[in-house]
Design an enzyme around this catalytic site. Structure first.
Site, PDB file in Angstrom:
ATOM      1  N   ASP A   1      -6.657  -7.874  13.937  1.00 42.66           N
ATOM      2  CA  ASP A   1      -6.253  -9.223  14.337  1.00 42.66           C
ATOM      3  C   ASP A   1      -7.069  -9.728  15.531  1.00 42.66           C
ATOM      4  OD1 ASP A   1      -5.138  -7.265  15.947  1.00 42.66           O
ATOM      5  OD2 ASP A   1      -3.079  -7.978  15.773  1.00 42.66           O
TER       6      ASP A   1
ATOM      7  N   ASP B   1       0.817  -1.217   0.000  1.00 48.69           N
ATOM      8  CA  ASP B   1       0.000   0.000   0.000  1.00 48.69           C
ATOM      9  C   ASP B   1       0.853   1.271   0.000  1.00 48.69           C
ATOM     10  OD1 ASP B   1      -2.331  -1.426  -0.022  1.00 48.69           O
ATOM     11  OD2 ASP B   1      -2.966  -0.938   2.008  1.00 48.69           O
TER      12      ASP B   1
END
Length: 496
Positions: free
Chosen positions: A241, A93
């Protein structure tokens, strides 16, 4: 007396919550010690049999990683696994020149026969979660390993982790983080101390009894069907996560934690980098408490004890807020104690809560001994490290409490990456890192004021009462003074 009563009530509640958290930690210690007496009987894949070797995708989510990108790619290329059963996705990214340098490096590795792809996006929608999700749509692997840019797995990492997936109920295998630069500075030693506690006491203590644990964002591997069954990656919290971990375990997927498999990584060496990482972790924890509270409570698949441990786990970061409250109110409490003689029985009762510190001291000692070994010399070193760790942890309490409050209030913020340094090659030139924040947060000023405030707390010990002072809270105020002083001065000077 209304003000004094309010102070006493809030102070007492915060102390009680800290005590409950300490008891949970003590229970995890008992779980940890009992797990050491149990042998792992999991059935595993035989990777020497080609028919049992599954296809694996390695995902490398990166964003402007100039200083560690070459190291990461060269290290991952050395992973020992059949090349026809392995693909690597570089989920890039980046918005700077590393896009081009990474593309060229990937092309060189492709020329060696490695199945590695450089995948870019036109925007950072969902941040890391978005990148992982997009990569998953074209991932060929039955299992998906994830490594952040500062992690350097050993060549046999997949051979140590993949075999456990023969149990079809296991959705995640998580490994322990190692520390490439543990002894670089006091800051890195403190971070390593805290992470070691998490990766021994907490992860083993919870996992050994079937309580919920979390994939730590990196150095772990997912079963692809587990990710999809749990609802895939979502970017509505800063700790994607932890979010996916809870959704997966609420779907009855099992997590396997491997304490003995270490994956080396680099700790932040500058306090501004550590602050951004701490802010993201703590705010994300609070966001996930908001998101998961009712799902955990309503679940019919888990026991009451697992629910309790789960909620305390999600409230981990909120303990910083309780510590800050206790610290700030402890000075007014010192004056209240000496002003109202009839409250002495209350203060005798409240002194019981010093046992919270003793519990933490005992729990962290077992963790420290596991890393450094026992003996008198190490125990003496541990006493000093515990004092320094607790002081600096309390010094971060304002910064982390703001993150926690933002998380609980639902205030959204951008995913701020932690600058990486590759400190082995930049040991004397870390200041040249182009990703370092140049501005100082307004929060730092308040940390300086709190340093002075707790200095006043130490002074107060000498002047309250009629019999030469009251020094019961002096050690506590000293630790707060040193902790806030450290964070304040290091944040102003941006030194390691």
């Amino acid at each position: 007396m209304i003000l004094e009563t309010t102070v006493i009530i809030i102070y007492s509640i915060a102390l009680l919550l800290i005590f409950m958290y300490a008891l949970a930690q003590l229970n995890l210690l008992f779980n940890y010690l009992s797990s050491k007496r149990c042998k792992d009987t999991c059935e595993t894949f035989d990777l020497s049999n080609p028919d049992e070797v599954p296809f694996v995708t390695i995902q490398l989510p990166v964003y402007n990683e100039m200083y560690v990108m070459d190291r990461l790619l060269d290290n991952i290329a050395k992973i020992d696994y059949p090349k026809d059963k392995l693909e690597i996705q570089v989920l890039d990214d980046s918005t700077d020149e590393t896009i081009e340098t990474t593309r060229k490096h990937v092309e060189k590795l492709q020329a060696t026969g490695l199945d590695i792809q450089h995948i870019t996006r036109t925007n950072r929608t969902g941040f890391k979660a978005g990148a992982l999700k997009e990569g998953l749509t074209i991932a060929k692997g039955e299992f998906v390993a994830i490594f952040d840019s500062d992690f350097l797995p050993e060549t046999d990492w997949l051979q140590c982790t993949i075999p456990f997936f023969k149990d079809e109920n296991i959705g995640v295998v998580q490994t322990r983080w190692g520390h490439l630069n543990r002894n670089y500075s006091l800051l890195t030693k403190i971070q390593a101390f805290a992470l070691d506690a998490h990766f021994t006491l907490e992860q083993v203590g919870r996992n050994s009894k079937g309580h919920f644990i979390n994939f730590n964002g990196t150095a772990g591997i997912w079963r692809k069907t587990c990710i999809l069954d749990a609802g895939n990656w979502e970017g509505d919290t800063l700790t994607e996560d932890l979010d996916l971990s809870y959704r997966a375990q609420l779907k009855n997927w099992k997590f396997k934690y491997l304490e003995d498999v270490k994956t080396p990584a680099e700790l932040p060496v500058v306090i501004s980098a550590a602050r951004s990482q701490q802010f993201r972790w703590n705010k994300g924890g609070a966001e996930n408490f908001r998101k998961m509270l009712w799902r955990v409570l309503k679940s019919e698949n888990i026991s009451a004890k697992t629910k309790l441990h789960g909620l305390l786990h999600l409230l981990n970061s909120t303990m910083f807020l309780n510590v800050l409250i206790v610290g700030i109110l402890s000075i007014p409490m010192l004056y209240i104690k000496n002003e109202y003689a009839h409250l002495k029985p209350y203060f005798y009762v409240m002194s019981f809560f010093v046992i919270s510190t003793i519990i933490f001291f005992v729990c962290y000692w077992f963790m420290y001994k596991n890393t450094y070994g026992g003996g008198i010399k190490n125990f003496i070193r541990y006493i000093g490290m515990f004092f320094v760790f607790f002081s600096i942890a309390m010094g971060f309490s304002l910064h982390n409490s703001i993150a926690v409050l933002e998380g609980h209030w639902g205030k959204k913020s951008e995913f701020v990456r932690t600058p990486k340094f590759n400190i082995n090659t930049l040991k004397d030139s870390w200041k040249k890192n182009k990703y370092l924040k140049k501005t100082v947060s307004i929060h730092v000023i308040f940390e300086g004021l709190l340093m002075l405030y707790f200095g006043f707390g130490m002074y107060s010990a000498f002047i309250v009462g009629n019999q030469g002072g009251d020094f019961g809270l002096f050690p506590f105020h000293l630790m707060l003074f040193l902790g806030f002083g450290y964070v304040f001065i290091k944040s102003l000077t941006s030194k390691v």
